[in-house]
Design a protein around this motif. Sequence first.
Motif, PDB file in Angstrom:
ATOM      1  N   UNK A   1       8.993  -8.030  -4.284  1.00  0.00           N
ATOM      2  CA  UNK A   1       8.075  -9.147  -4.006  1.00  0.00           C
ATOM      3  C   UNK A   1       7.306  -9.538  -5.271  1.00  0.00           C
ATOM      4  N   UNK A   2       6.867  -8.525  -6.030  1.00  0.00           N
ATOM      5  CA  UNK A   2       6.128  -8.838  -7.265  1.00  0.00           C
ATOM      6  C   UNK A   2       7.007  -9.612  -8.237  1.00  0.00           C
TER       7      UNK A   2
ATOM      8  N   UNK B   1       7.346 -13.198  -7.057  1.00  0.00           N
ATOM      9  CA  UNK B   1       6.127 -13.975  -7.334  1.00  0.00           C
ATOM     10  C   UNK B   1       6.117 -14.448  -8.782  1.00  0.00           C
TER      11      UNK B   1
ATOM     12  N   UNK C   1       8.460  -3.887  -2.010  1.00  0.00           N
ATOM     13  CA  UNK C   1       7.185  -4.312  -2.593  1.00  0.00           C
ATOM     14  C   UNK C   1       7.370  -4.686  -4.066  1.00  0.00           C
TER      15      UNK C   1
ATOM     16  N   UNK D   1      -0.901  -8.168  -2.500  1.00  0.00           N
ATOM     17  CA  UNK D   1      -0.606  -7.525  -1.210  1.00  0.00           C
ATOM     18  C   UNK D   1       0.566  -6.552  -1.373  1.00  0.00           C
TER      19      UNK D   1
ATOM     20  N   UNK E   1       2.833  -1.050  -2.186  1.00  0.00           N
ATOM     21  CA  UNK E   1       3.638  -0.165  -3.044  1.00  0.00           C
ATOM     22  C   UNK E   1       2.845   1.076  -3.457  1.00  0.00           C
TER      23      UNK E   1
ATOM     24  N   UNK F   1      10.506   4.831   3.517  1.00  0.00           N
ATOM     25  CA  UNK F   1       9.430   4.844   2.523  1.00  0.00           C
ATOM     26  C   UNK F   1       9.900   4.307   1.180  1.00  0.00           C
TER      27      UNK F   1
ATOM     28  N   UNK G   1      -0.947  -2.781   7.047  1.00  0.00           N
ATOM     29  CA  UNK G   1      -0.147  -3.978   7.333  1.00  0.00           C
ATOM     30  C   UNK G   1      -0.637  -4.657   8.614  1.00  0.00           C
TER      31      UNK G   1
ATOM     32  N   UNK H   1       4.648 -11.244   5.173  1.00  0.00           N
ATOM     33  CA  UNK H   1       4.865 -10.161   4.207  1.00  0.00           C
ATOM     34  C   UNK H   1       4.371  -8.834   4.787  1.00  0.00           C
ATOM     35  N   UNK H   2       3.173  -8.875   5.393  1.00  0.00           N
ATOM     36  CA  UNK H   2       2.628  -7.651   5.992  1.00  0.00           C
ATOM     37  C   UNK H   2       3.560  -7.136   7.087  1.00  0.00           C
ATOM     38  N   UNK H   3       4.113  -8.068   7.872  1.00  0.00           N
ATOM     39  CA  UNK H   3       5.014  -7.689   8.963  1.00  0.00           C
ATOM     40  C   UNK H   3       6.249  -6.978   8.413  1.00  0.00           C
TER      41      UNK H   3
ATOM     42  N   UNK I   1       6.514  -5.210   5.779  1.00  0.00           N
ATOM     43  CA  UNK I   1       6.204  -3.856   5.342  1.00  0.00           C
ATOM     44  C   UNK I   1       5.805  -2.966   6.517  1.00  0.00           C
ATOM     45  N   UNK I   2       5.282  -3.589   7.601  1.00  0.00           N
ATOM     46  CA  UNK I   2       4.995  -2.762   8.777  1.00  0.00           C
ATOM     47  C   UNK I   2       6.282  -2.344   9.482  1.00  0.00           C
TER      48      UNK I   2
ATOM     49  N   UNK J   1       7.236   0.550   7.617  1.00  0.00           N
ATOM     50  CA  UNK J   1       6.306   1.671   7.822  1.00  0.00           C
ATOM     51  C   UNK J   1       6.515   2.298   9.200  1.00  0.00           C
TER      52      UNK J   1
ATOM     53  N   UNK K   1      -2.435  -8.580   9.129  1.00  0.00           N
ATOM     54  CA  UNK K   1      -2.101  -9.626  10.115  1.00  0.00           C
ATOM     55  C   UNK K   1      -3.349 -10.081  10.855  1.00  0.00           C
TER      56      UNK K   1
ATOM     57  N   UNK L   1      10.452   0.654   1.359  1.00  0.00           N
ATOM     58  CA  UNK L   1       9.207  -0.136   1.280  1.00  0.00           C
ATOM     59  C   UNK L   1       8.784  -0.308  -0.177  1.00  0.00           C
ATOM     60  N   UNK L   2       8.893   0.760  -0.966  1.00  0.00           N
ATOM     61  CA  UNK L   2       8.528   0.670  -2.382  1.00  0.00           C
ATOM     62  C   UNK L   2       9.423  -0.342  -3.093  1.00  0.00           C
TER      63      UNK L   2
ATOM     64  N   UNK M   1       3.383   3.220  -0.658  1.00  0.00           N
ATOM     65  CA  UNK M   1       4.775   3.669  -0.570  1.00  0.00           C
ATOM     66  C   UNK M   1       5.069   4.727  -1.626  1.00  0.00           C
TER      67      UNK M   1
ATOM     68  N   UNK N   1       0.296 -16.999  -5.619  1.00  0.00           N
ATOM     69  CA  UNK N   1       1.300 -16.003  -6.012  1.00  0.00           C
ATOM     70  C   UNK N   1       0.664 -14.675  -6.401  1.00  0.00           C
TER      71      UNK N   1
END
Lengths: 380, 380
Positions: free
Chosen positions: A195-196, A199, A192, B169, B174, A185, B192, A169-171, A173-174, A177, B196, A188-189, B177, B163
């Motif tokens: 993703x919520x 979940x 994100x 995260x 966000x 930008x 980010x 997940x971090x990757x 968004x990186x 970024x 990792x 990314x929002x 962002x 979750x």
Amino acid sequence: MSERLLAVGEAPHTVGDMRGAVPQARGAVHDGRAAGAEADLGAGSQEAAALLDRTREAVEPELRRAVDSLPGTMRRVVAYHFGWEYADGRPASGQSGKAIRPGLVLAAARALGGSPTAAVKGAAAVELVHNFTLLHDDVIDRDSTRRHRPTAWTVFGDADAILAGDALQALALRVLADDQHPAAGRAAAWVASCVMELCEGQHVDTALEERSCDQVTLDECLGVAEAKTGALLGCACALGALYAGAGFDEVEAMDAFGREAGLAFQLIDDVIGIWGDPARTGKPVGADLLAGKKSLPVVAALTSGTAAGEELAELYPRLGPADVGKAADAIDRAGGRDWAQAQAADRMAKAVAQLSRAVPDPEAAGGLLALAEFVTRRSF
Amino acid sequence: MSERLLAVGEAPHTVGDMRGAVPQARGAVHDGRAAGAEADLGAGSQEAAALLDRTREAVEPELRRAVDSLPGTMRRVVAYHFGWEYADGRPASGQSGKAIRPGLVLAAARALGGSPTAAVKGAAAVELVHNFTLLHDDVIDRDSTRRHRPTAWTVFGDADAILAGDALQALALRVLADDQHPAAGRAAAWVASCVMELCEGQHVDTALEERSCDQVTLDECLGVAEAKTGALLGCACALGALYAGAGFDEVEAMDAFGREAGLAFQLIDDVIGIWGDPARTGKPVGADLLAGKKSLPVVAALTSGTAAGEELAELYPRLGPADVGKAADAIDRAGGRDWAQAQAADRMAKAVAQLSRAVPDPEAAGGLLALAEFVTRRSF
């Protein structure tokens, strides 16, 4: 497998006629009834397959570069999950998936006059997010097989599968970024927020699976399908629009298009999970039914108020391998299959309406429409 | 608890004299030997406590607003984890933590001439990331208590804890962002990358805990401490620098400052975990030892080549509650405690050197230095 299907070129349709797609989609859905039907795969499907091929070619180098930047063990778990490596690190030739989501990003960018090349990082980010959720969902659902291979948690343990998902997940968004594109930008929002929603969708899905059959409504199940499948397909289309520099209304309409197509996709996926050819689905006959999965046709049947629905409600909580055929038949008689197919057609019609709102020129919308039809008419 | 400590104002030191901080830090570390020592908490600590109070006041509304934007169940699990709600959703008065990481963001921004107010979203993002890792680490480590309360997974189950961590995260990224500040994009990339590193650190930590005592080196343990604790403290400081518009070298130096201070913090935390006052640590006596934790003083003792180290190696794999005192004594005699304290002082000296590279004006660096000393001299 898709290559074989695509070699069969029958009943080509004009992708330029978007309105014409609705009855065709409905027809395609009904074709699914004859499991393994290879009819009605025409120019649209060929276009979609070519688009997915081009997508993989454009996005996979970006994906591999990103994954290679992960630290040691995280990289190894992810490379295994993608099918690029065996568990011991030797290279494997497996494909990482059909690339439907990145395909939607690039097709949406093109449909709105943008450059698909400029949207490659967006496409990679969506695919990374998709795979992060697969890694975690497999842990949560205790699923042991994914893309015909043992799931990552069965090979590396829960801890590393959870951590590799986190890193993925971090990757994602990186990657966004690091992207210099002016849309990165906002992309990314959007990712994100998606993703919520994913979940929460997975949470509700898990909670529903724990409830008894008479405690689940069809609306709840449709809500899960929208949050778990529709949201990310919508996000993919929205990202393409963002990278094309589209305005807010177009981005929203593209998100809605992807969501509706995603629901159609899930409905057909559920139909195939019950009546599909195991050789094509890669799952044993009746696997979804034996697992007691509250898929959409099942819940439609259970809540149908019919005698067959009651029969199913009796049968379902204690289903054995010998009863799989009987259960599938009860779902069919209770109208679960017809309902799912009609719903899928209805969702495709809504998807097409949203698409024409975002992209009034049918010619420009062709690729996206072909992709959406491809994923909802597949018989594998 | 901190309020009580802070009421004791002895041996104030001049935060303006950064070089002078090194022996003081060393002295403070040795004070830890008398568990619960309240001496040597002077103006620096008061400054740090005031800074943390101001930080909570500035950042908590942003944190709450962000968490409130999560979908239903994700919000509920996170609000419980933060101590804002009971498991049933009733409001609780619990504090969400000491806010050290957001404090470092704001102090670093101010130290480099930026506005702490402008960096509030960066501070909130770092705190959200910290808490996402806590949620997942507790699942992975099967830890049942956090901030004196049952951990989220023990209350909501593994699935929802995983979750909610995932959603948290996404929320962190966000928040960045959505931030209009010109530094927000680079901050997101830094966060980010840090995630990792945190994931890999948690993986190595879990792997080390599964190995036998004679299979673990001190360098490996220091690597884990840097990846698990140093990385995020470094990231917090780097973010402050980014929000202040600092150049690459200053951002790097601030990251290095936070990393070194983070290592010092971890070393002292490990010392307190063995010899600290249970009333202050919130953990039963010898909990870390009984859990067989391969903390830094333990591994220093095990790899010391001393007779006491061999004694510990015999004792440690089958340690019972009656042997806790004996084990702590063996670690001490093997030099594990002295080594950890000397290392902590050494790391603080390195931290101070990095800080003076990023912020040559000692006056400007005062807040950051006070914070770093505060976290490494705490006796609770």
